[in-house]
Design a protein around this motif. Structure first.
Motif, PDB file in Angstrom:
ATOM      1  N   VAL A  11       0.689 101.608  95.836  1.00  0.00           N
ATOM      2  CA  VAL A  11       2.043 101.475  95.296  1.00  0.00           C
ATOM      3  C   VAL A  11       2.796 100.389  96.055  1.00  0.00           C
ATOM      4  O   VAL A  11       3.492  99.564  95.461  1.00  0.00           O
ATOM      5  CB  VAL A  11       2.796 102.825  95.336  1.00  0.00           C
ATOM      6  CG1 VAL A  11       4.278 102.644  95.094  1.00  0.00           C
ATOM      7  CG2 VAL A  11       2.202 103.789  94.330  1.00  0.00           C
ATOM      8  N   TRP A  12       2.645 100.362  97.369  1.00  0.00           N
ATOM      9  CA  TRP A  12       3.306  99.355  98.200  1.00  0.00           C
ATOM     10  C   TRP A  12       2.838  97.952  97.809  1.00  0.00           C
ATOM     11  O   TRP A  12       3.641  97.043  97.636  1.00  0.00           O
ATOM     12  CB  TRP A  12       2.991  99.632  99.673  1.00  0.00           C
ATOM     13  CG  TRP A  12       3.705  98.728 100.617  1.00  0.00           C
ATOM     14  CD1 TRP A  12       3.282  97.524 101.090  1.00  0.00           C
ATOM     15  CD2 TRP A  12       4.990  98.937 101.202  1.00  0.00           C
ATOM     16  NE1 TRP A  12       4.187  96.979 101.933  1.00  0.00           N
ATOM     17  CE2 TRP A  12       5.263  97.830 102.028  1.00  0.00           C
ATOM     18  CE3 TRP A  12       5.918  99.962 101.119  1.00  0.00           C
ATOM     19  CZ2 TRP A  12       6.423  97.715 102.755  1.00  0.00           C
ATOM     20  CZ3 TRP A  12       7.077  99.838 101.850  1.00  0.00           C
ATOM     21  CH2 TRP A  12       7.326  98.728 102.649  1.00  0.00           C
ATOM     22  N   THR A  49       4.117  97.032  94.338  1.00  0.00           N
ATOM     23  CA  THR A  49       5.546  96.721  94.407  1.00  0.00           C
ATOM     24  C   THR A  49       5.746  95.313  94.966  1.00  0.00           C
ATOM     25  O   THR A  49       6.552  94.537  94.440  1.00  0.00           O
ATOM     26  CB  THR A  49       6.281  97.762  95.272  1.00  0.00           C
ATOM     27  OG1 THR A  49       6.085  99.056  94.701  1.00  0.00           O
ATOM     28  CG2 THR A  49       7.754  97.450  95.364  1.00  0.00           C
ATOM     29  N   ALA A  96       4.786  92.863  92.312  1.00  0.00           N
ATOM     30  CA  ALA A  96       5.800  92.810  91.252  1.00  0.00           C
ATOM     31  C   ALA A  96       7.023  92.030  91.722  1.00  0.00           C
ATOM     32  O   ALA A  96       7.564  91.203  90.974  1.00  0.00           O
ATOM     33  CB  ALA A  96       6.202  94.220  90.828  1.00  0.00           C
ATOM     34  N   GLU A  97       7.460  92.271  92.962  1.00  0.00           N
ATOM     35  CA  GLU A  97       8.606  91.525  93.491  1.00  0.00           C
ATOM     36  C   GLU A  97       8.287  90.042  93.602  1.00  0.00           C
ATOM     37  O   GLU A  97       9.116  89.193  93.285  1.00  0.00           O
ATOM     38  CB  GLU A  97       9.013  92.091  94.852  1.00  0.00           C
ATOM     39  CG  GLU A  97       9.673  93.454  94.765  1.00  0.00           C
ATOM     40  CD  GLU A  97       9.929  94.073  96.113  1.00  0.00           C
ATOM     41  OE1 GLU A  97       9.449  93.547  97.144  1.00  0.00           O
ATOM     42  OE2 GLU A  97      10.605  95.115  96.142  1.00  0.00           O
TER      43      GLU A  97
END
Length: 165
Positions: A42-43, A46, A49-50
């Motif tokens: 997930v990290w 994320t 995605a950022e």
């Protein structure tokens, strides 16, 4: 009801309980490892995605800049075509020998250069050569179909090579 439990039965129950605790620790360790992998994934997702959002923002800005530059080029092409039809030239303003801006006339170039800190008076005529040591310089140019490009307005068209017509 009364139940009599033997020492052997107690030992078997304790062994079964110890095996169950050992199995529970193993399962808990596997669950913890799966949770850590999930949190790490997930990290990373994320962060990706950022980064993608940041890249998209940068690309949007670049697209806007390219569209604006493209529009300026279209306007300049139109103006150059109009200048060519009317027989007049455009003026390239150079700053330290590098192209800075294009203007309709020398007076427009001088006025613009003045807004950039250049002296209003004291300009001397320049030839078609670029002088890198000159702070500001103007060169009149026009489109030349024979060379499929531009040439200084002061220069004549290209001379035939080797006596060819």
């Amino acid at each position: 009801m009364i139940r009599i439990v033997t020492a052997g039965r107690v030992r078997r129950l304790e062994q079964d309980a110890e095996q169950a605790r050992t199995r529970a620790r193993e399962i808990q360790g596997q669950a913890d490892a799966a949770w850590r992998r999930h949190v790490r994934e997930v990290w990373e997702l994320t962060a990706r995605a950022e980064s993608a959002e940041s890249d998209a923002g940068i690309l949007r800005k670049q697209t806007y800049r390219l569209e604006a530059a493209s529009e300026r080029v279209r306007l300049l092409e139109g103006e150059l075509e109009a200048a060519k039809r009317s027989g007049r030239s455009l003026v390239l303003l150079l700053h330290w020998g590098e192209p800075h801006s294009i203007h309709r006339s020398r007076e427009d170039a001088f006025a613009y250069a003045a807004t950039q800190g250049a002296p209003v008076h004291g300009w001397t005529p320049s030839d078609e050569r670029v002088h890198a040591e000159a702070t500001w310089q103007t060169i009149a140019f026009t489109a030349d179909e024979t060379v499929m490009g531009f040439r200084p307005a002061l220069a004549s068209g290209p001379e035939p090579m080797g006596g060819a017509a």
